[in-house]
Design an enzyme around this catalytic site. Structure first.
Site, mmCIF file in Angstrom:
data_model
loop_
_atom_site.group_PDB
_atom_site.id
_atom_site.type_symbol
_atom_site.label_atom_id
_atom_site.label_comp_id
_atom_site.label_asym_id
_atom_site.label_seq_id
_atom_site.Cartn_x
_atom_site.Cartn_y
_atom_site.Cartn_z
ATOM 1 N N GLU A 328 0.850 -1.198 0.000
ATOM 2 C CA GLU A 328 0.000 0.000 0.000
ATOM 3 C C GLU A 328 0.886 1.249 0.000
ATOM 4 O O GLU A 328 0.513 2.289 -0.522
ATOM 5 C CB GLU A 328 -0.943 -0.008 1.225
ATOM 6 C CG GLU A 328 -2.108 0.959 1.066
ATOM 7 C CD GLU A 328 -3.180 0.806 2.135
ATOM 8 O OE1 GLU A 328 -4.322 0.436 1.804
ATOM 9 O OE2 GLU A 328 -2.878 1.074 3.315
ATOM 10 N N HIS A 359 6.015 -27.362 2.265
ATOM 11 C CA HIS A 359 5.115 -28.412 1.772
ATOM 12 C C HIS A 359 4.065 -27.822 0.848
ATOM 13 O O HIS A 359 2.993 -28.375 0.672
ATOM 14 C CB HIS A 359 4.493 -29.140 2.963
ATOM 15 C CG HIS A 359 5.556 -29.696 3.859
ATOM 16 N ND1 HIS A 359 6.102 -30.945 3.673
ATOM 17 C CD2 HIS A 359 6.239 -29.131 4.898
ATOM 18 C CE1 HIS A 359 7.057 -31.138 4.566
ATOM 19 N NE2 HIS A 359 7.162 -30.053 5.323
ATOM 20 N N LYS A 480 -13.601 1.683 -3.769
ATOM 21 C CA LYS A 480 -14.650 1.994 -2.785
ATOM 22 C C LYS A 480 -15.785 2.764 -3.465
ATOM 23 O O LYS A 480 -16.966 2.477 -3.264
ATOM 24 C CB LYS A 480 -14.074 2.847 -1.652
ATOM 25 C CG LYS A 480 -13.041 2.147 -0.792
ATOM 26 C CD LYS A 480 -12.560 3.083 0.303
ATOM 27 C CE LYS A 480 -11.329 2.545 1.008
ATOM 28 N NZ LYS A 480 -10.722 3.470 1.951
HETATM 29 O O1 F6P Z 1 -7.369 0.420 2.604
HETATM 30 C C1 F6P Z 1 -7.310 1.787 2.742
HETATM 31 C C2 F6P Z 1 -7.199 2.200 4.155
HETATM 32 O O2 F6P Z 1 -7.359 3.568 4.131
HETATM 33 C C3 F6P Z 1 -5.883 1.812 4.830
HETATM 34 O O3 F6P Z 1 -4.843 2.652 4.516
HETATM 35 C C4 F6P Z 1 -6.290 1.835 6.249
HETATM 36 O O4 F6P Z 1 -5.365 1.183 7.057
HETATM 37 C C5 F6P Z 1 -7.624 1.150 6.195
HETATM 38 O O5 F6P Z 1 -8.199 1.617 4.992
HETATM 39 C C6 F6P Z 1 -8.540 1.420 7.360
HETATM 40 O O6 F6P Z 1 -8.777 2.775 7.479
HETATM 41 P P1 F6P Z 1 -9.445 3.380 8.777
HETATM 42 O O7 F6P Z 1 -8.543 3.131 9.928
HETATM 43 O O8 F6P Z 1 -9.590 4.840 8.477
HETATM 44 O O9 F6P Z 1 -10.771 2.709 8.958
#
Ligand code: F6P
Length: 509
Positions: A328, A359, A480
């Protein structure tokens, strides 16, 4: 200039034998905060190492280390410093005192929860950086959990995940801890909403709020979500990214379930690694050298993935944790100024637990057509059953040796002269597969802290070498948005714009 030299060096080294390169022993074993790194089985020569060092100087890698620890803006997308290190280092002056204080408060909260003894179960709800770290920590020290206190995790929006996390628990003695830095993450808010209903339907709204602890950097959103219910909240600092937040109040569940003192040792180990990374010259700096190795292997040797092979039961979740941290952070192709990254960036990181993986995918590592640099992590420790420890260590050493040195057809025939030719040929190992060993004596909480801090610094410095910002994550947002658009379509309202998606929806419904 150094880039061109590195490109030409990478061509000439490919024809050299890894066994011969390693035998020269020209790579020094580096150490810091209780960890050693041996990368003598990599495609490196003194000339390549010197050129990498010259490149580090040319781009001022030391300056990047200084900027991080001086709390300068290293995350230009959000115009912020990255202050994860400040949570574990005792603040020097006021600069990062308020960030550090959030962890101190979380430790105090853990202490008071333990003292009060009101709960026999904690359910930690969060995802990504608000989940992986505490989960790794809990799995690593599963044998040290406070007795009589159960800890469960829930991350997935698949409703079964929460069903399982709550299964058999009684709301009357369960604490739900919701972690979301943004307090806007769909999965977490969905699970938290269901968990809250579960509490409220058994205990009533007022009592239920005493069973809810929220951790966030966005208390306004948490307050709105609570809708007047007075639940306790803990702060996460805004300048600590989710995937760097294991040191924050996001870990309050594990601070409680494993005791605050264990967590303080974890923080202290990380602080020790910070001191090493801050003060060691680039040539001896574990994080800088591992970052340069990542840069070399990915951008010049062309290796598209790296396998993390944790020969430690305590570290079996490390590859999953590192996937978020590294991929990320550095899975990007455009730099902060909008220019394309000049070279290929972060490889696929994957891996698992040794010797279990032997394995499974090790066959592919040994004889497949792709060469994957492996990173062995070893912490033999002092378990009373010496036979198991010896076997684990021997397996790790053997795997690395075979990967590098291979097994020639002549060797196969000499050892097994009666084999038909076609079988003998299948027993050949091409070798030439590089590896690094990261080792410490025992995986104690402080050593885990030091290891994670090392990987954080390595990730940031690799990002500097690749000329990208390791502290933002624009790429995860689009999915998203699209999921939000598709939800009504799944309900039968409207049509998907994309033909393939529309067909899939038909198949699913
Ligand atoms: O996957 C994107 C993200 O923004 C991550 O960087 C982060 O760790 C996760 O979602 C959870 O985000 P939050 O803590 O704001 O719920």
């Amino acid at each position: 200039m150094t880039i061109e030299t590195l490109k030409s060096l990478s061509k000439s080294i490919q024809t050299q034998s890894l066994q011969a390169l390693a035998a020269r022993g020209s790579r020094p074993v580096l150490s810091g905060a209780g960890w050693k790194a041996d990368s003598s089985r990599q495609y490196l020569t003194p000339e390549i190492s010197d050129t990498l060092l010259a490149h580090a100087e040319a781009i001022n890698l030391q300056g990047a280390i200084d900027r991080l620890f001086n709390a300068e803006i290293v995350n230009p997308s959000e115009n912020r410093p990255a202050l994860h290190w400040a949570l574990r280092m005792v603040p020097d002056g006021d600069l990062t005192a308020s960030e550090h204080e959030t962890t101190v408060k979380a430790l105090a909260k853990a202490e008071s929860l333990l003292r009060a003894g009101d709960f026999s179960a904690i359910v930690h709800i969060g995802i990504g950086g608000s989940d992986f770290g505490p989960r790794l920590y809990a799995d690593a020290f599963a044998d040290r959990q406070v007795e009589g206190l159960e800890l469960r995790f829930c991350a997935n929006v698949d409703p079964l995940d929460l069903d399982l996390a709550l299964r058999g628990l009684s709301p009357a003695n369960t604490l739900i801890i919701g972690i979301s830095k943004s307090f806007g993450t769909e999965e977490t808010l969905y699970n938290l909403g269901r968990a809250r209903k579960w509490l409220e339907s058994a205990l009533g709204a007022e009592k239920a709020s005493e069973h809810l602890l929220l951790v966030t950097a966005n208390p306004e959103r948490a307050t709105t979500w609570l809708d007047g219910t007075p639940a306790t909240t803990l702060d996460m600092p805004i300048s600590v990214g989710g995937r760097y937040s294991i040191w924050s109040a996001a870990s309050v569940a594990v601070m409680t379930a494993f005791g605050p003192d264990t967590f303080k040792a974890f923080l202290a180990g990380a602080a020790e690694m910070d001191t090493h990374v801050k003060s060691a010259p680039v040539a001896e700096n574990l994080a800088a050298q591992l970052a340069l190795l990542d840069f070399w292997n990915t951008s010049f040797m062309g290796f598209g993935s790296r396998a993390v092979l944790a020969y430690s039961r305590r570290l079996r979740m490390l590859p999953t944790y590192l996937q978020q941290l590294e991929m990320e952070s550095n899975g990007k192709s455009v730099g902060p100024d909008g220019d394309d990254a000049p070279l290929s960036t972060a490889p696929l990181l994957w891996g698992g637990e040794g010797s279990v993986g032997q394995h499974s995918y090790h066959q592919w590592l040994h004889q497949g057509t792709h060469i994957v640099p492996a990173e062995f992590i070893l912490s033999p420790g002092s378990h009373s059953d010496a036979d198991g420890v010896e076997a684990l260590t021997a397996h790790a050493l053997a795997q690395a040796e075979v990967m590098a040195n291979g097994r020639s057809l002549e060797d196969v025939k000499a050892e097994e002269p009666d084999l038909p030719e076609h079988i003998a040929r299948q027993k050949v190992h091409p070798g030439g597969r590089p590896s690094t060993f990261l080792s410490t004596h025992e995986l104690t909480p402080d050593r885990l802290g030091a290891l994670i801090a090392l990987f954080e610094h390595r990730t940031y410095l690799a990002g500097v070498l690749w000329e990208i910002n390791s502290f933002d994550q624009w790429g995860v947002e689009r999915g998203k948005t699209m999921a939000t658009r598709l939800k009504p379509v799944l309900r039968g309202e409207g049509q998907a714009d994309d033909a393939a998606t529309a067909r899939l929806i038909e198949q699913i419904s």
